[in-house]
Structures are given as C-alpha cells and as structure tokens.
Motif scaffolding. Structure first.
Motif, PDB file in Angstrom:
ATOM      1  N   SER A  85      -3.080   0.616  22.178  1.00 38.98           N
ATOM      2  CA  SER A  85      -1.750   0.040  22.355  1.00 38.98           C
ATOM      3  C   SER A  85      -0.963   0.212  21.069  1.00 38.98           C
ATOM      4  N   GLY A  86       0.255   0.780  21.165  1.00 40.24           N
ATOM      5  CA  GLY A  86       1.099   0.973  20.000  1.00 40.24           C
ATOM      6  C   GLY A  86       0.657   2.147  19.150  1.00 40.24           C
ATOM      7  N   THR A  87       1.495   2.479  18.193  1.00 43.72           N
ATOM      8  CA  THR A  87       1.235   3.600  17.301  1.00 43.72           C
ATOM      9  C   THR A  87       0.685   3.078  15.972  1.00 43.72           C
ATOM     10  N   PRO A  88      -0.382   3.698  15.428  1.00 48.70           N
ATOM     11  CA  PRO A  88      -0.947   3.228  14.155  1.00 48.70           C
ATOM     12  C   PRO A  88       0.091   3.245  13.039  1.00 48.70           C
ATOM     13  N   GLU A  89       0.146   2.158  12.292  1.00 46.11           N
ATOM     14  CA  GLU A  89       1.102   2.069  11.200  1.00 46.11           C
ATOM     15  C   GLU A  89       0.818   3.125  10.134  1.00 46.11           C
ATOM     16  N   ALA A  90      -0.479   3.444   9.930  1.00 50.56           N
ATOM     17  CA  ALA A  90      -0.839   4.452   8.923  1.00 50.56           C
ATOM     18  C   ALA A  90      -0.265   5.817   9.297  1.00 50.56           C
ATOM     19  N   LEU A  91      -0.183   6.098  10.586  1.00 44.13           N
ATOM     20  CA  LEU A  91       0.385   7.372  11.037  1.00 44.13           C
ATOM     21  C   LEU A  91       1.889   7.405  10.765  1.00 44.13           C
ATOM     22  N   VAL A  92       2.554   6.269  10.982  1.00 44.32           N
ATOM     23  CA  VAL A  92       3.990   6.193  10.714  1.00 44.32           C
ATOM     24  C   VAL A  92       4.259   6.417   9.230  1.00 44.32           C
TER      25      VAL A  92
END
Length: 490
Positions: A85-92
């Motif tokens: 669920s959601g996009t990993p903050e580390a990827l952002v």
C-alpha cells in the motif's frame, strides 16, 4: 506530438499522482513508449526517453534509481495496492535526488491504459507527420512546374521544413540559398569546404557540415563521374518524415539539373563545330558562329592545350560554369584555346584544371588562329611527355631541350638497347668508351686522355665496335646514329 508525462498526469481518468517535486526532471519530454518490468536492472531492455512502470520495491533503491536516471528514463510509475500500500518514501527521495519524475498509479488504473494512451499519441503523431510529408511533397512537386523550377523547389523545401537550403555548383561554390539571407559568409565557406571532397570523389556521396546556422546534411546531385552539384539542407532536428521530403527534393533537384544537360549537349556540339571550323582554317566563320552563343574567340596569338583522361566530360562541365576561355571536346580529348599573353598564366590555368580532374595534357607554343593544326601537333608532342609528376608539359620546354630530348621515350629506349646489345655482350664498358669518344668529337687524342688510355688502344676499341655493329664509324651519319642510340639507352 508524442505524449508527455505532463499530459499523462493531466488525464483525469488515469488518476495519476506526481510524487516528486514539480521541478524534478522534464515533464514535457516526449515519451515514445511505456514498459513494465520487475527486473532488478531493466535498463538493458529499455531505451532513453521511455517510461517504466513497476509494482515492487527494488532491493537497492539508490542504485536502482541511479541506473534509471543515467540511462535517460523519462519517468517512473509505481503501482500501489498490488504488492504494498502506497509508494515507499525512500523511492520518492531517491528519485528526487536523481532528477527522475516519480508518479503513483492507483490500483484501478491498469498499466495497459497508460501504454495505450502513449501508443495512441505516437500513432496520431506518426499519421500527422506522414500527412504533412505528403502535403509538403505535393507543394514541392507543384513548385517544380514554375518557370524557375530549381529555385522554386529549393524555396518551397526551405519553407516546408523551416530550415535553410543551399545548392552548390559542380565547382563547390554556392549557387543559391533559400531563404536568400539564411547563411552568413562564414557559413557559405563552411559548406563549400565540406562539399569539395564530395565533388572531388566524382561519386555519389553524402556528408555533413557544421555552421553557425546549425548542422547541414550534404548530398551530391548527378551521376557518378559527372556530378552536377551538392544539395545542403539544414538537418538540425529533422525527423523521418522531413527526411523523406528531403530525399524527394534530392531526386527533383537532380532531375532539374539533368534537364539542363540537353542544352549543355547542344552547346558542346556547337563548340566542337567551331573548333573543327578553326582547324580547317575558316577562322572568320568560326568567330561568327561562336560569338552570339559562346562569346568572342581569343585573338591571335593563342596557345592550344590538349587534355586527356577519364574525366574530360566533368572538366568540360566545370569550364562551362566557371571559365570564359574557348574550349571544345573533340572525341575523347578536351581542347582549350588560350590567349598567349605570356606562357605562365596559360600553363597555370591548365595545371589547375588537370589537378582538379586528374588529367594530363600538353600546351603548344604561341600561334595564330590560322595555324592551329600545327599547334595541335605541338600539344600532342608535349602531352606524350606528361607524367604524374608533370601533368602539363609545354612545347616550349620540349623544343628548348633540343631534338635529342625526344629520344627519351620507351620506344626509342627499346630500339637503342637492341642496337647496342652486341657491344654490351662483348664488353659492357664499350658503350661508355664510345660515348666519351663521340663527346670528344671523335678526336682520339682528346678522348684517350679522358679515358686514361693510349690513343692506339682507343682506336682498337673503336675498330672492335665497328666490327660488332657491322658499320663504319668514320662518317658523320653513322656516328650521329650511334650517339643517338647511346643517349636513348641511358
């Protein structure tokens, strides 16, 4: 135009959400295609400018994003609610650092919808460009029907592709430019320099040139061995459709130039007729025929240059466009009738022509227009002495070297060596002895001192030569013949 990431984000039915800051990457960059891949490193299977869609989180996010950014990927889409669920903050954060736009794809938006949108835009753009190419080609074809077809075609091409176009003559100089003020003097010089090797090759060829007005593509016009010029087209950012239009213009320009060949052929036949009239001694008729079309013939005294080689036709084309001297093709030979005001200018002009077209020739001594037959014989004699080191030989130089210089030919050398063979076989030093004797005017005392022998010894050797040759060397004619043989044999 093809789809962009900004257009994808603006589609309400896709419900995409940009996660990186608005200034990250280029959202207006055209996207040719979209792929989905969960490989740890998908870059070997992607091209720069494409879009990548994923659902899983890479093991090494920093290295993964770094590779994508270095490969030129236009953007990364992360599908949520499939693996997590959601996009990993580390990827952002990683995408922000590397300038790679990252957007979130909701669960109910299939990746195929994104790919289809991009494909439809690519197809629409391709159709639009093909339609434009057809319309542009039609406009250019209609331009070819105007009174000055070549200028009209080049002008229409420049207008359609919105880039400068130049036509260079067969000698490498600029013939015309469209638009007229499109190129500065430096740009024209750069195009001429780039066209020179293409024209010198005398083969169909293409090349490029860099100018302050941008890059140009160059294409020769005409048949191999007889190029008519070079077409230079501003090539900065031309797509495939524009290239197709340019290819059509190359064919049209070549055709327009070839249409002038019939006129050139008629002028060529007229030149040959004038030349043959001059050879018959009818200079007045030749001048009357030549003056209205070819210009005035040179006044006596004149020099005749006789040139041969595989490119006499190309040389004649060049002279037609770049020189006002009278010339004509007579069979496989190119003949020039030049003013005899000093030999240096005439020989320099002929040498430039032979160097440009790899010809060989001879230049006659000054003569009157009524003495051209003799001048042709002189030019032929001089031409036979031409070589790769001396492509043009002046008859003045041949005559100045004397009659014996004419013996320096392969035929004379072969005959001389055959006649002297008995001397060589009996005593290899005997020819040199005879040469010194003859150089001493046949005076035994003088020759003996030069040879360091007694005069009776020398007389015996000359008598031996007479026996071997079967001739009496006491007379001038026999001595002259022997001297010529010794000179020719080298």
């Amino acid at each position: 135009m093809p789809a962009t990431l900004a257009q994808l984000l603006a589609r309400p039915e896709l419900k995409l959400r940009l996660l990186t800051p608005a200034g990250t990457g280029d959202l207006e960059r055209p996207i040719p295609w979209a792929h989905s891949s969960e490989l740890p490193d998908p870059t070997p299977f992607l091209s720069a400018g494409q879009l990548l869609l994923i659902t899983g989180t890479p093991d090494d996010i920093e290295a993964y994003v770094s590779r994508l950014a270095a490969h030129g990927i236009a953007g990364l889409g992360y599908g949520t609610e499939v693996v997590r669920s959601g996009t990993p903050e580390a990827l952002v954060e990683a995408c922000t650092r590397h300038g790679l736009p990252l957007f979130e794809v909701p669960y109910r938006t299939p990746f195929i919808a994104i790919a289809r949108f991009i494909a439809e835009r690519v197809a629409a753009d391709t159709y639009a460009r093909n339609t434009w190419a057809l319309r542009a080609s039609r406009a250019i074809s209609l331009a070819a029907l105007r009174p000055d077809p070549l200028a009209s075609v080049l002008g229409e091409l420049a207008r359609q592709i919105e880039r400068p176009v130049a036509l260079l003559r067969a000698d490498g100089t600029i013939d015309r430019v469209a638009p007229d003020d499109a190129l500065a003097a430096g740009d024209r010089a750069a195009l001429a320099a780039a066209a020179e090797p293409l024209l010198r090759s005398r083969r169909r060829a293409a090349g490029t040139a860099s100018t302050s007005a941008g890059a140009f593509s160059l294409q020769t016009l005409g048949a191999a061995g007889r190029l008519r010029g070079v077409l230079a087209v501003g090539a900065e950012g031309l797509d495939q459709a524009a290239q197709q239009v340019v290819t059509g213009v190359v064919a049209l320009a070549g055709l327009a130039l070839e249409q002038g060949r019939a006129t050139d052929a008629a002028r060529g036949r007229l030149r040959t007729g004038v030349w043959r009239a001059l050879l018959t001694g009818d200079a007045e008729l030749a001048a009357d025929v030549a003056e209205p079309v070819l210009g005035a013939l040179p006044e006596s005294p004149v020099r005749v240059a006789l040139l041969t080689g595989p490119s006499t036709a190309a040389a004649a084309d060049w002279l037609e466009a770049n020189s006002d001297v009278f010339f004509a093709r007579d069979g496989q030979e190119l003949v020039l009738v030049l003013s005899a005001e000093g030999s240096a200018p005439a020989q320099a002009a002929v040498e430039e022509l032979t160097e440009r077209f790899e010809l060989r020739g001879g230049l006659s001594a000054p003569t009157s227009l009524s003495g051209l037959r003799s001048a042709v014989s002189q030019a032929e004699t001089a031409r036979r002495r031409a070589s790769p080191e001396a492509a043009v030989v002046a008859f003045d130089d041949v005559a100045g070297a004397g009659m014996l210089a004419l013996l320096e030919t392969p035929d004379a050398r072969a005959v001389a060596r055959a006649s002297l063979a008995p001397l060589e076989a009996a005593d290899p030093s005997l020819p040199a002895t005879l040469r010194i004797w003859l150089d001493s005017d046949g005076v035994y005392d003088v020759a003996a001192r030069r040879l360091g022998v007694h005069r009776h010894t020398l007389r015996a050797r000359v008598a031996e030569a007479e026996r071997l040759l079967g001739r009496d060397l006491s007379g001038f004619a026999a001595r002259a013949d022997l001297y010529a043989a010794l000179r020719a044999a080298g």
